[in-house]
Design a protein around this motif. Structure first.
Motif, PDB file in Angstrom:
ATOM      1  N   VAL A 200      22.561  -3.404 -23.914  1.00 40.94           N
ATOM      2  CA  VAL A 200      22.369  -2.111 -24.582  1.00 40.94           C
ATOM      3  C   VAL A 200      23.131  -2.017 -25.893  1.00 40.94           C
ATOM      4  O   VAL A 200      23.287  -0.922 -26.439  1.00 40.94           O
ATOM      5  N   SER A 201      23.580  -3.136 -26.431  1.00 39.86           N
ATOM      6  CA  SER A 201      24.402  -3.089 -27.639  1.00 39.86           C
ATOM      7  C   SER A 201      23.631  -2.490 -28.815  1.00 39.86           C
ATOM      8  O   SER A 201      24.193  -1.728 -29.607  1.00 39.86           O
ATOM      9  N   GLY A 202      22.336  -2.831 -28.938  1.00 43.38           N
ATOM     10  CA  GLY A 202      21.551  -2.290 -30.041  1.00 43.38           C
ATOM     11  C   GLY A 202      21.433  -0.778 -29.969  1.00 43.38           C
ATOM     12  O   GLY A 202      21.565  -0.071 -30.978  1.00 43.38           O
ATOM     13  N   GLY A 208      26.091   4.969 -32.821  1.00 41.33           N
ATOM     14  CA  GLY A 208      27.447   4.936 -33.357  1.00 41.33           C
ATOM     15  C   GLY A 208      28.516   4.806 -32.302  1.00 41.33           C
ATOM     16  O   GLY A 208      29.655   5.253 -32.495  1.00 41.33           O
ATOM     17  N   ILE A 209      28.179   4.202 -31.195  1.00 35.17           N
ATOM     18  CA  ILE A 209      29.123   4.033 -30.090  1.00 35.17           C
ATOM     19  C   ILE A 209      29.583   2.584 -30.044  1.00 35.17           C
ATOM     20  O   ILE A 209      28.760   1.664 -30.011  1.00 35.17           O
ATOM     21  N   ALA A 210      30.881   2.379 -30.060  1.00 37.26           N
ATOM     22  CA  ALA A 210      31.446   1.034 -29.961  1.00 37.26           C
ATOM     23  C   ALA A 210      32.192   0.901 -28.637  1.00 37.26           C
ATOM     24  O   ALA A 210      32.985   1.772 -28.275  1.00 37.26           O
ATOM     25  N   VAL A 211      31.919  -0.185 -27.917  1.00 40.80           N
ATOM     26  CA  VAL A 211      32.575  -0.437 -26.638  1.00 40.80           C
ATOM     27  C   VAL A 211      33.496  -1.642 -26.795  1.00 40.80           C
ATOM     28  O   VAL A 211      33.057  -2.711 -27.221  1.00 40.80           O
ATOM     29  N   THR A 212      34.748  -1.470 -26.465  1.00 41.14           N
ATOM     30  CA  THR A 212      35.719  -2.557 -26.529  1.00 41.14           C
ATOM     31  C   THR A 212      36.105  -2.950 -25.109  1.00 41.14           C
ATOM     32  O   THR A 212      36.574  -2.115 -24.331  1.00 41.14           O
TER      33      THR A 212
END
Length: 440
Positions: A200-202, A208-212
């Motif tokens: 689901v990265s795209g 505008g959501i970044a997951v670390t």
């Protein structure tokens, strides 16, 4: 709905399920789980698949509804017909579930194991009928239940009645019965394993959501949904699936015995076989009306005699009488027969005459004639006399016929997963590719 639990059972875990049903599930419930439409790499959803999410409850062919929870009222957790426990294996199969029988389109291995044990413990139960209509489900728990079904055969007769599907995990269970009967349109097989990875990265980038991911251990976040699947991780998963496919084939062979060994089970490459083709391939024992076959099963155990009716009484078994014909007859006009198999299509295997007794030669010739007769009913014409004269082995003929069937079948393309690197291609698949590429 418990979307998180559903996602855990679907993604990044091995499944033994027909790929078409997996796609239908994703089309129906996928957007509810992820909150957006799902795109499957290399596959498209057919019209109407998005409306398919769960299977409705259904009644057994041989009795009433098996989901009515009789255990709570002191009765057995299955239907009993003429002293036979009817255990329904329907819908999607899952490992754990606090229910007996089917619930919301799901059947749990846990519930099936409880029903099986109850049938074995009850002295009034003379036999066990597995009423199967399933496209498969989870790997977890499937092989343990398969072992229990096979062990049950030592205590009471067990027969599987397929109407109309016993695919993947459903077939893993069916293969452990003493005998498998399927309807004319019944389908069995899909001896393979599949795994799905969602990414689901795209979608997150667009929002505008970044997951670390902060982790300890290099492989702790392998196959996570927030990053594309690395090639190394993909290869490792494919290798694990191939190991599970090997276990699947070995389990089938344990149940089927000489009717379908491990090599032949692997050689199907997860293809699906219907009707007589399934009997020919060794995946089933008889094509018959399931209700009539069930009555015969009950009669054989000393139950009520089979009533004389004008209903469907077709029967085709794998134990055919010896056929002495030299040229295979032509089937009905409704199923056009392809051109006769050329003598060069099967490699001769000339035996050492000194090592074969006259009795062995006659037995082998009879088996060749039997294979040719079975092939004729499936629309494959072979000159039995020519095959015997050239010393062609029965197994070579079977391989040729199965390859021809696979090349013409619309279900032959259904496979569980690509073989792991270094895996030798099945001779059936190789022959099928050659047949498909040959000029018509």
């Amino acid at each position: 709905m418990h979307h998180t639990q559903i996602a855990q059972r679907v993604f990044n875990t091995p499944l033994m399920v027909d790929p078409a049903k997996a796609l239908a599930f994703l089309a129906g419930l996928g957007p509810r789980i992820t909150g957006q439409e799902i795109h499957v790499e290399g596959a498209e959803f057919a019209a109407g698949d998005r409306e398919v999410a769960t299977l409705p409850a259904r009644s057994s062919l041989f009795s009433g509804d098996l989901t009515r929870g009789e255990a709570r009222t002191g009765g057995q957790p299955f239907a009993v017909v003429e002293g036979i426990a009817v255990i329904e294996i329907a819908g999607t199969l899952v490992h754990r579930g606090a229910w007996i029988g089917q619930s919301s389109g799901l059947t749990s291995y846990e519930g099936l194991a409880m029903q099986l044990q109850a049938a074995l413990d009850d002295p009034a139960i003379r036999g066990i009928a597995l009423d199967i209509d399933s496209f498969g489900g989870e790997v977890a728990g499937a092989f343990d239940l398969a072992d229990r079904i096979r062990a049950a055969r030592g205590q009471k007769p067990v027969q599987a009645f397929v109407a109309d599907h016993a695919l993947s995990a459903g077939y893993a269970l069916a293969s452990q019965a003493d005998r498998i009967v399927l309807s004319r349109t019944g389908a069995v097989g899909s001896i393979g394993v599949v795994a799905m990875h969602s990414e689901v990265s795209g979608a997150l980038d667009k929002k505008g959501i970044a997951v670390t991911l902060i982790h300890a251990g290099a492989r702790k976040v392998d196959a996570n949904p927030y990053q594309p699947l690395p090639d190394a991780v993909r290869a490792r998963i494919a290798g694990e699936l191939e190991d599970l496919r090997q276990l699947f084939a070995e389990t089938v062979a344990e149940g089927r015995g000489q009717r379908l060994d491990t090599v032949r089970a692997l050689g199907t490459e997860a293809a699906v076989f219907r009707g007589e083709a399934a009997v020919f391939a060794g995946l089933a024992d008889e094509v018959a009306d399931p209700v009539t076959a069930f009555r015969a099963f009950a009669a054989a155990l000393g139950g009520t005699p089979i009533p004389r009716t004008k209903g469907l009484k077709m029967t085709t078994t794998s134990e055919e009488n010896t056929v002495a014909a030299t040229t295979v007859p032509v089937a009905s006009a409704a199923s056009p027969i392809p051109a006769p198999v050329a003598p060069a299509a099967v490699t001769p295997q000339t035996p050492d005459a000194a090592t074969l007794t006259p009795e062995a030669i006659r037995a082998e010739a009879a088996e060749v004639a039997q294979v040719c007769a079975q092939a004729a009913r499936l629309g494959v014409q072979i000159d039995a006399a020519d095959a015997v004269a050239r010393g062609v082995k029965p197994e070579a003929l079977r391989t040729k016929v199965l390859a021809d069937l696979a090349a013409r079948s619309d279900a032959a393309a259904i496979v569980a997963a690509a073989p792991a690197a270094g895996t030798k291609e099945s001779p059936i698949v190789t022959a099928a590719k050659k047949a498909a590429a040959a000029p018509r």
